[in-house]
Every structure is written in structure tokens, then in C-alpha cells.
Design an enzyme around this catalytic site. Structure first.
Site, PDB file in Angstrom:
ATOM      1  CG  ASP A  45      -1.822   1.187   1.234  1.00 59.23           C
ATOM      2  OD1 ASP A  45      -2.926   1.279   0.930  1.00 59.23           O
ATOM      3  OD2 ASP A  45      -1.111   2.267   1.805  1.00 59.23           O
ATOM      4  CE1 TYR A  50       0.339   7.740   2.730  1.00 57.28           C
ATOM      5  CE2 TYR A  50       0.884   5.618   2.159  1.00 57.28           C
ATOM      6  CZ  TYR A  50       0.107   6.520   2.648  1.00 57.28           C
ATOM      7  OH  TYR A  50      -0.860   6.186   3.306  1.00 57.28           O
ATOM      8  CE  LYS A  76      -3.882   4.840   0.835  1.00 59.10           C
ATOM      9  NZ  LYS A  76      -2.231   4.572   0.896  1.00 59.10           N
ATOM     10  CG  HIS A 109      -4.520   9.794   0.540  1.00 57.65           C
ATOM     11  ND1 HIS A 109      -3.166   9.755   0.632  1.00 57.65           N
ATOM     12  CD2 HIS A 109      -4.946   9.129   1.864  1.00 57.65           C
ATOM     13  CE1 HIS A 109      -2.662   9.269   1.686  1.00 57.65           C
ATOM     14  NE2 HIS A 109      -3.463   8.946   2.439  1.00 57.65           N
TER      15      HIS A 109
END
Length: 278
Positions: A45, A50, A76, A109
């Protein structure tokens, strides 16, 4: 170890446990993914926000070179890309960083109130074109989902939310179940908050089953049919987190853990978060 799977509302099978990657990056991330896939993980994931998709892409190349292991990849749509309004471009950029031409699961997200309906409609098009195996959302409360479902053609396959024994989110889980939306938990051990990890009930269960408290919590997720994605950059913990399929909690024990709920968050509340900072 027999990894368990769940079937999403479009028929796609998803592992019940995967590797969370925030905030891992660079060589530590590459090493963590290598350890994970060598110990039974097949689900990874990540997210545009990120900042680690490129290193996950490098990990996937390494895995394909040596193991030829097909992984289930989730990424996401970030808030900045929602604001830009071009979801196709955002997905293409994520795919380029990951080095893939298909993503198993693409999630929105955050429910940015100004953009999430329009973003979802674009995600539906990408799903229909076969670029992604399933689409879903993250951090959606019931009222976000109610508004979305009035406009949506496709029901989200997943709602990924903060969920752990101190934040069980049972009303939201019940609502999602009624709509065929699978719950997925992030921060499943509340970032090792002592308030949770030192809880007497969980400590006693860990002694009974000869497991760690995090393993008890992750097994509680599985018993509740909740997909979970614990993050770790430590070899022993990565291996420990997936070693939860050789025991089961009793229904009474599951209920006792359910009753630990305090609506206690370690991450952001979607109704109060600054969407320019996440």
C-alpha cells in the site's frame, strides 16, 4: 502460513493483510518490501502523497528480476492532484513512478469537500477503461459516502480508515457493510500507542496465545473481516505481523476487544483536517 483473502464488491480478490509503507522511503523501503515478499506478503500500500512510489517501483523491478512475484498494488489520488482536477494524469504519473501499467486498487486519499465528487467520476472512467482493478476511498465518514453514493455510478470497493481497538468505528463499519463497501484499516496498532499496547486485556490475550499484542490486534482485524496494512521497517516486526493466520480469537474475545473503543484517534479527523497539509 495461509494468507487469507476477501472478495471485493466487483469480484476482485484482495489479501486481508498487506504492507503499509508510510513513511518508509529509499533503501529502507526497498529492504522492507524485499523482506515482506520473501515472507508471504503480496500486497503493498502506498500513495502519491507518501513520496515513495518511485522506490516501490524499484522494489517491484527487483522482485520481478529475482522472484517473478505478482504483487497486489494499492496507490492513492492525493489532495494536490484532486485540486488540479486531472485524475488521469495523476494516475499515469503514479504508474510511471511505480513502473506499472495497471494498479490493482486506486483510492481517493481524502474526501476534499470541494473536489471529491468530481474526482470520483473521473476515477470511474479509469476503472471502466481497465487501468485499475478496483476503485475506492480513504477517510470517508458516513456523510461523505452518502453524498458520494447519490452521484456515483460505481460503489467504492474499499473505505480505508484509521481503525484500531481504541477507534473501532462500528457505526461506519455497519454502514459500509450495508452498501457492500469493504473496510480497510490503517494505523491498526495506533502507532504503538502505550494506551493500546499496554492494555491489560490485550496483554493477557497475548500471553494466552503466545503472541505479541500487535499480533492480537491484527488478528482481531481479521476476525472482524477488516483488511489491514500494518507498517514496519523492521525485519522481525514485518515477519511477526503476518504470522497471525495460525490461531483464532473466540467470539467473546473479539467482543471484549470491540468494547475497548474510546473514539481515540492517532491521526487526522477527516472533518477537521487541513486538506492542504495532507
Amino acid at each position: 502460513m495461509n494468507l487469507e483473502f476477501i472478495t471485493l464488491n466487483n469480484g476482485l480478490k484482495m489479501p486481508m493483510l498487506g504492507l503499509g509503507t508510510y513513511p518508509l522511503n529509499r533503501l529502507k523501503l526497498l529492504k522492507s518490501i524485499w523482506i515482506a515478499q520473501n515472507n508471504g506478503y503480496i500486497s503493498i500500500d502506498t500513495s502519491r502523497s507518501y513520496g515513495n512510489e518511485k522506490w516501490i517501483g524499484r522494489s517491484l523491478k527487483l522482485i520481478n528480476l529475482f522472484n517473478n512475484q505478482k504483487l497486489f498494488i494499492t496507490t492513492k489520488l492525493g489532495n494536490s492532484d484532486q485540486r488540479k482536477g486531472n485524475v488521469r494524469k495523476a494516475l499515469k504519473e503514479s504508474m510511471d513512478r511505480l513502473g506499472v501499467n495497471y494498479v490493482d486498487l486506486y483510492l481517493m486519499h481524502w474526501p476534499n469537500p470541494d473536489t471529491y465528487i468530481a474526482s470520483w467520476k473521473q476515477m470511474e472512467v479509469l476503472y471502466k477503461e481497465g487501468l485499475v482493478g478496483a476503485i475506492g476511498v480513504c477517510n470517508f465518514h458516513k456523510h461523505h459516502l452518502e453524498k458520494l453514493l447519490k452521484e456515483a455510478e460505481i460503489v467504492p470497493a474499499i473505505n480505508q480508515i484509521e481503525l484500531h481497538p481504541l477507534l473501532t468505528q462500528e457505526p461506519l463499519r455497519d454502514y459500509c457493510k450495508s452498501k457492500g463497501i469493504q473496510i480497510e484499516s490503517y494505523s491498526p496498532v495506533a502507532r504503538m500507542d502505550p494506551k493500546l499496547i499496554e492494555n491489560p486485556l490485550l496483554v493477557n490475550l497475548s500471553k494466552k496465545y503466545n503472541k505479541t499484542v500487535p499480533q492480537i490486534i491484527l488478528r482481531w482485524n481479521i476476525e472482524n473481516k477488516i483488511v489491514t496494512i500494518p507498517k514496519s521497517g523492521t525485519k522481525n516486526r514485518i515477519i511477526e505481523n503476518i504470522d497471525i493466520f495460525d490461531f483464532k480469537l473466540t467470539s467473546d474475545e473479539v467482543e471484549q476487544i470491540n468494547n475497548l473503543n474510546e473514539d481515540y484517534r492517532v491521526r487526522y479527523n477527516p472533518d477537521t483536517v487541513d486538506y492542504y497539509k495532507v
